[in-house]
Write a protein that holds these residues in place. Structure first.
Motif, mmCIF file in Angstrom:
data_model
loop_
_atom_site.group_PDB
_atom_site.id
_atom_site.type_symbol
_atom_site.label_atom_id
_atom_site.label_comp_id
_atom_site.label_asym_id
_atom_site.label_seq_id
_atom_site.Cartn_x
_atom_site.Cartn_y
_atom_site.Cartn_z
ATOM 1 N N VAL A 191 45.882 -12.180 -63.655
ATOM 2 C CA VAL A 191 46.016 -12.452 -62.222
ATOM 3 C C VAL A 191 46.266 -13.937 -61.978
ATOM 4 C CG1 VAL A 191 44.752 -12.485 -60.026
ATOM 5 C CG2 VAL A 191 44.657 -10.461 -61.490
ATOM 6 N N ILE A 192 45.523 -14.782 -62.674
ATOM 7 C CA ILE A 192 45.684 -16.228 -62.499
ATOM 8 C C ILE A 192 47.054 -16.686 -62.976
ATOM 9 C CG2 ILE A 192 44.862 -18.466 -63.322
ATOM 10 C CD1 ILE A 192 42.013 -17.284 -63.193
ATOM 11 N N GLU A 193 47.505 -16.148 -64.107
ATOM 12 C CA GLU A 193 48.822 -16.523 -64.605
ATOM 13 C C GLU A 193 49.927 -16.052 -63.670
ATOM 14 O OE1 GLU A 193 48.924 -15.034 -68.568
ATOM 15 O OE2 GLU A 193 47.445 -16.491 -69.300
ATOM 16 N N ASP A 194 49.725 -14.900 -63.028
ATOM 17 C CA ASP A 194 50.709 -14.429 -62.058
ATOM 18 C C ASP A 194 50.811 -15.392 -60.882
ATOM 19 O OD1 ASP A 194 51.650 -12.106 -63.265
ATOM 20 O OD2 ASP A 194 49.999 -10.905 -62.513
ATOM 21 N N VAL A 195 49.708 -16.038 -60.552
ATOM 22 C CA VAL A 195 49.691 -16.949 -59.419
ATOM 23 C C VAL A 195 50.282 -18.300 -59.771
ATOM 24 C CG1 VAL A 195 48.163 -18.295 -57.905
ATOM 25 C CG2 VAL A 195 47.755 -15.859 -58.253
ATOM 26 N N GLU A 196 49.838 -18.873 -60.873
ATOM 27 C CA GLU A 196 50.268 -20.250 -61.132
ATOM 28 C C GLU A 196 50.977 -20.481 -62.449
ATOM 29 O OE1 GLU A 196 46.485 -22.327 -63.253
ATOM 30 O OE2 GLU A 196 47.098 -23.042 -61.308
#
Length: 203
Positions: A191-196
């Motif tokens: 999820v975090i990698e999808d965001v940033e």
């Protein structure tokens, strides 16, 4: 439950599309509490903090097309911190200075020539960002896991308890505790990698 985007893109790239409501929603959800804490820490009142947060987001909207992601020029968080810091200085110095999200050369020049913030300040801002991003991601994925799985993850990864003690408290095997931690951490990373576009979680 929030589905991850099919194509992994950084939030910064997506913000350049003003019609990407999901990207802007994620950006505000992650950064609004961060900006609020920063502004409150500097002694601003609630009304001023809310106004400054809105000013920061307007400034970002007006200048994001011209943001240079070159690491040699610093991180996005550093750039955002300078925007917030500059707007706080402006409010203290003269309330008539309120940059608008026009994207014109005056706005870009203002944002590009903000004095560099103190390294200790940026370190605190970065640490608070990571804390906020982790909790935001946790809110997104919490509904994807059974209560026992989430509790096993939270007690070991967040509260730092020993897996053996957690296994007894949750009513599962020690192996199940390790599996729960691994599954949730993997989902949070995604999820975090999808965001940033980068992971802020340690192993």
């Amino acid at each position: 439950m929030t589905d991850s985007p099919a194509t992994r893109q950084s939030l910064l790239v997506r913000l350049k599309d003003p019609k990407d409501g999901q990207a802007w929603g994620e950006f505000v959800a992650i950064y609004a509490p961060l900006i609020d804490r920063l502004v409150r820490a500097k002694g601003f009142q609630e009304a001023d903090a809310a106004d400054l947060a809105q000013d920061v987001f307007r400034a970002v909207a007006g200048a994001i097309d011209h943001y240079d992601p070159d690491p040699a020029r610093g991180s996005f968080r550093g750039w955002l911190f300078r925007i917030a810091r500059n707007l706080m200085i402006n409010l203290l110095a003269a309330r008539r200075i309120r940059p608008q999200a026009t994207g014109d050369s005056d706005v870009r020049e203002l944002l590009d020539h903000v004095p560099a913030p103190d390294s200790a300040e940026t370190a605190l801002f970065d640490a608070e960002y990571r804390r906020r991003l982790f909790h935001w991601a946790a809110e997104q994925v919490r509904g994807e896991f059974r209560d026992s799985t989430w509790k096993a993850f939270w007690l070991t990864a967040v509260e730092g308890r020993e897996p053996g003690a957690v296994a007894g408290a949750v009513g599962v095997s020690v192996g199940a505790v390790y599996i729960a931690k691994s599954r949730v951490m993997a989902r949070l990373r995604a999820v975090i990698e999808d965001v940033e576009g980068e992971s802020v979680l340690s192993s």
